[in-house]
Design an enzyme around this catalytic site. Structure first.
Site, PDB file in Angstrom:
ATOM      1  N   GLN A  86     -10.857  -1.237  -5.202  1.00  0.00           N
ATOM      2  CA  GLN A  86     -10.406  -0.054  -4.958  1.00  0.00           C
ATOM      3  C   GLN A  86     -11.472   1.088  -5.814  1.00  0.00           C
ATOM      4  O   GLN A  86     -11.668   2.046  -5.461  1.00  0.00           O
ATOM      5  CB  GLN A  86      -8.914   0.179  -5.584  1.00  0.00           C
TER       6      GLN A  86
ATOM      7  N   LYS B 231     -14.464   1.640  -3.424  1.00  0.00           N
ATOM      8  CA  LYS B 231     -13.634   2.394  -2.397  1.00  0.00           C
ATOM      9  C   LYS B 231     -13.486   3.853  -2.540  1.00  0.00           C
ATOM     10  O   LYS B 231     -13.702   4.813  -1.773  1.00  0.00           O
ATOM     11  CB  LYS B 231     -12.422   1.522  -2.085  1.00  0.00           C
TER      12      LYS B 231
ATOM     13  N   LYS C 154      -4.368  -0.669  -8.935  1.00  0.00           N
ATOM     14  CA  LYS C 154      -3.342  -1.493  -7.785  1.00  0.00           C
ATOM     15  C   LYS C 154      -2.259  -1.869  -8.417  1.00  0.00           C
ATOM     16  O   LYS C 154      -2.144  -2.484  -9.814  1.00  0.00           O
ATOM     17  CB  LYS C 154      -4.351  -2.513  -7.097  1.00  0.00           C
TER      18      LYS C 154
ATOM     19  N   GLY D  63       1.442   3.246  -0.910  1.00  0.00           N
ATOM     20  CA  GLY D  63       1.764   1.876  -0.067  1.00  0.00           C
ATOM     21  C   GLY D  63       0.577   0.940   0.024  1.00  0.00           C
ATOM     22  O   GLY D  63      -0.459   1.134  -0.395  1.00  0.00           O
ATOM     23  N   ASP D  64       0.930  -0.277   0.466  1.00  0.00           N
ATOM     24  CA  ASP D  64      -0.024  -1.237   0.659  1.00  0.00           C
ATOM     25  C   ASP D  64       0.732  -2.004   1.623  1.00  0.00           C
ATOM     26  O   ASP D  64       2.032  -1.893   2.086  1.00  0.00           O
ATOM     27  CB  ASP D  64      -0.804  -2.144  -0.411  1.00  0.00           C
TER      28      ASP D  64
ATOM     29  N   THR E 264      -5.586   5.299   7.477  1.00  0.00           N
ATOM     30  CA  THR E 264      -6.416   4.232   7.423  1.00  0.00           C
ATOM     31  C   THR E 264      -6.911   3.666   8.648  1.00  0.00           C
ATOM     32  O   THR E 264      -8.138   3.436   8.836  1.00  0.00           O
ATOM     33  CB  THR E 264      -5.704   3.212   6.774  1.00  0.00           C
TER      34      THR E 264
ATOM     35  N   ASN F 207       0.899  -1.143   9.696  1.00  0.00           N
ATOM     36  CA  ASN F 207       0.509   0.233   9.723  1.00  0.00           C
ATOM     37  C   ASN F 207      -1.162   0.415  10.044  1.00  0.00           C
ATOM     38  O   ASN F 207      -1.321   1.192  10.732  1.00  0.00           O
ATOM     39  CB  ASN F 207       0.694   0.736   8.439  1.00  0.00           C
TER      40      ASN F 207
ATOM     41  N   SER G 218      -4.816  10.040   0.811  1.00  0.00           N
ATOM     42  CA  SER G 218      -4.124  10.058  -0.273  1.00  0.00           C
ATOM     43  C   SER G 218      -4.402  10.963  -1.436  1.00  0.00           C
ATOM     44  O   SER G 218      -3.742  11.838  -1.899  1.00  0.00           O
ATOM     45  CB  SER G 218      -3.990   8.574  -1.134  1.00  0.00           C
TER      46      SER G 218
HETATM   47  O1  2IT Z   1      -5.872  -0.354   0.055  1.00  0.00           O
HETATM   48  C1  2IT Z   1      -5.726   0.985   0.086  1.00  0.00           C
HETATM   49  O2  2IT Z   1      -6.811   1.634   0.010  1.00  0.00           O
HETATM   50  C2  2IT Z   1      -4.442   1.349  -0.073  1.00  0.00           C
HETATM   51  N1  2IT Z   1      -3.616   0.505  -0.023  1.00  0.00           N
HETATM   52  C3  2IT Z   1      -4.188   2.726   0.006  1.00  0.00           C
HETATM   53  C4  2IT Z   1      -4.204   3.142  -1.335  1.00  0.00           C
HETATM   54  C5  2IT Z   1      -4.037   4.706  -1.557  1.00  0.00           C
HETATM   55  O3  2IT Z   1      -3.748   5.128  -2.711  1.00  0.00           O
HETATM   56  O4  2IT Z   1      -3.559   5.306  -0.738  1.00  0.00           O
END
Ligand code: 2IT
Length: 451
Positions: A114, A117, A129, A168-169, A212, A243, A383
């Site tokens: 993350q 990313k 996370k 979410g995830d 996403t 999703n 987000s």
């Molecule tokens: O893996 C990811 O980038 C997510 N699950 C979304 C993370 C977010 O804070 O929107």
């Protein structure tokens, strides 16, 4: 490839020693360090500042007990996690995963990914996370609510709109975010954008749900463009049915591609007519809402489709492959099946879907790979737009969001491609994404001193 630089080797060995048994985390760290070799060689000041030693160590790790009472009156205890990995460029940002296989190694790998990313999005968000080994599948709404309330009763003291903003995830969708948000507001008595992926009526962003998947398809489009190809008329193998798959399928249909597979833990579906817009796309939502975590019923509903129990879709011939299920869904066996089927393009939707060995094998066999930390960054990018919307006490229109998402994805692709080129990796987007993400974090960390 392997790590040859002595500094990188030393850092990796110490990560191995300190995080023994956390194989997904080690895998994620190895992949990044391997790409950083030429960057580290050009920047000896990073070693002097202990930059990588600090980068691989989370700023803060929180684990906690999550007790709750099930519908039979029985007490259940799960384990909650939040890893606040890196705040060099913004508040910690990253999702919560609720799944039975969640343990520290998974949360740390996701948190580490993350960081890069989020940096790639060009937006001011750090890496974090969290999650739990709680399995929402098969639970009643009331059970999910009690679990989420208990989870937030500990987590609330560690997060905030300018500190750490979960989302979410896997296993955490609109329902869970709603319960988590309600409990946070009740405990803290502030109405703020502490979570993203919220429902539209209470601060959620138009377009976040599909962001996403849409972003992944924009990224794949840019990859194809490099080779003078377009998505229109292409056949696509997609895995998963949640999703991310849903958004991916939708955008692929809009751009004239044909999705011929989806999959679940129970097997995969081959649909020769395509998972088309309308009824079939909507059925993915129904499958997910059923809480059974299976895709087999698709073939009962649409009899032209065939269900292959216990199998994965990677041997199916297609023009483009987009894994959207979970980590390490493509190992050596699957990579060999893909190459045998003539795979040319792999665009990763799920986080770290391909093992490092399989990535090397695919690359050696001429497959162009779009890495997840670049390709699926559209979710977290939106987000961050949601955070801005909440902080500005306003609402953004869907078209505004979609336009921003598309330009962010094109930028991510171009900056990953440029970074790879600059450091002699050619069009290697795996290395390029790691380097482009790292460069921004590194300069922010250097500027902020030893913290
Ligand atoms: O893996 C990811 O980038 C997510 N699950 C979304 C993370 C977010 O804070 O929107």
């Amino acid at each position: 490839m392997s790590i040859k630089n002595a500094y990188l080797q030393r850092v990796y060995e110490s990560v191995e020693k300190r995080n023994a048994g956390e194989k997904e985390f080690l895998q994620a760290v190895y992949e990044v360090l391997e790409s950083l070799e030429p960057v580290i060689e050009q920047h000896p000041e990073y070693e002097a500042a202990g930059l990588l030693e600090r980068l691989v160590e989370p700023e803060r790790v929180i684990t906690f007990r999550v007790p709750w009472v099930d519908d039979n009156g029985k007490v259940q205890v799960n384990r909650g996690y939040r890893v606040q990995f890196n705040s060099a460029i913004g508040p910690y940002k990253g999702g919560l995963r609720f799944a039975p296989n969640v343990y520290m190694g998974i949360i740390k790998f996701l948190g580490f990914e993350q960081i890069f990313k989020n940096s790639l999005t060009g937006l001011p968000i750090g890496g974090g996370k969290g999650g739990s080994d709680f399995d929402p599948n098969g639970k009643s709404d009331a059970e999910v609510m009690r679990f989420c309330q208990s989870f937030m009763t500990e987590l609330y003291r560690h997060i905030g709109a300018n500190t750490d903003v979960p989302a979410g995830d896997l296993g955490v969708g609109a329902r869970e975010i709603g319960y988590l948000f309600g409990q946070y507001k009740r405990l803290k008595d502030v109405y703020e954008g502490v979570l993203t992926g919220k429902g539209i009526p209470y601060g959620g962003l138009n377009g976040r749900t599909e962001a996403t998947g849409y972003g992944i398809v924009f990224f794949a489009r840019e990859m194809l463009k490099r080779f003078g190809e377009e998505l229109k008329g292409k056949e696509v193998v997609v895995s998963g049915f949640g999703n991310v798959s849903w958004g991916t399928v939708q955008k692929l249909n809009q751009l004239g591609a044909k999705v011929i597979t989806i999959s679940g833990p129970d097997g995969y579906i081959y649909d020769p007519d395509g998972v088309t817009a309308g009824e079939k796309e909507d059925y993915l939502l129904e499958l997910r809402a059923s809480g059974k975590n299976i895709c087999a019923p698709y073939a009962e509903k649409f009899p032209n489709a065939k269900f292959f129990p216990g199998e994965k879709p990677w041997g199916v011939k297609a023009d483009l492959y987009i894994p959207c299920a979970t980590q390490n869904e493509i190992g050596m066996e699957e990579a060999k099946a893909m190459v045998a089927a003539g795979c040319k393009f792999l665009c990763e939707g799920s986080n770290m879907p391909t093992t490092n060995e399989a990535v090397a094998f695919l690359r050696d066999n001429g497959v162009v790979i779009g890495p997840a930390k670049a390709a699926n960054a559209g979710g977290v990018a939106c987000s961050c737009i949601e955070m801005g919307q909440n902080a500005g006490h306003t609402v953004f229109a869907p078209d505004q969001v979609y336009a921003q998402l598309e330009s962010i994805m094109v930028n991510i692709h171009d900056s990953a491609a440029a970074a790879a080129e600059k450091y002699g990796f050619g069009y290697n987007l795996v290395a390029g994404a790691n380097i482009a993400g790292f460069e921004k974090i590194a300069s922010a960390m250097m500027a902020q001193g030893i913290v």
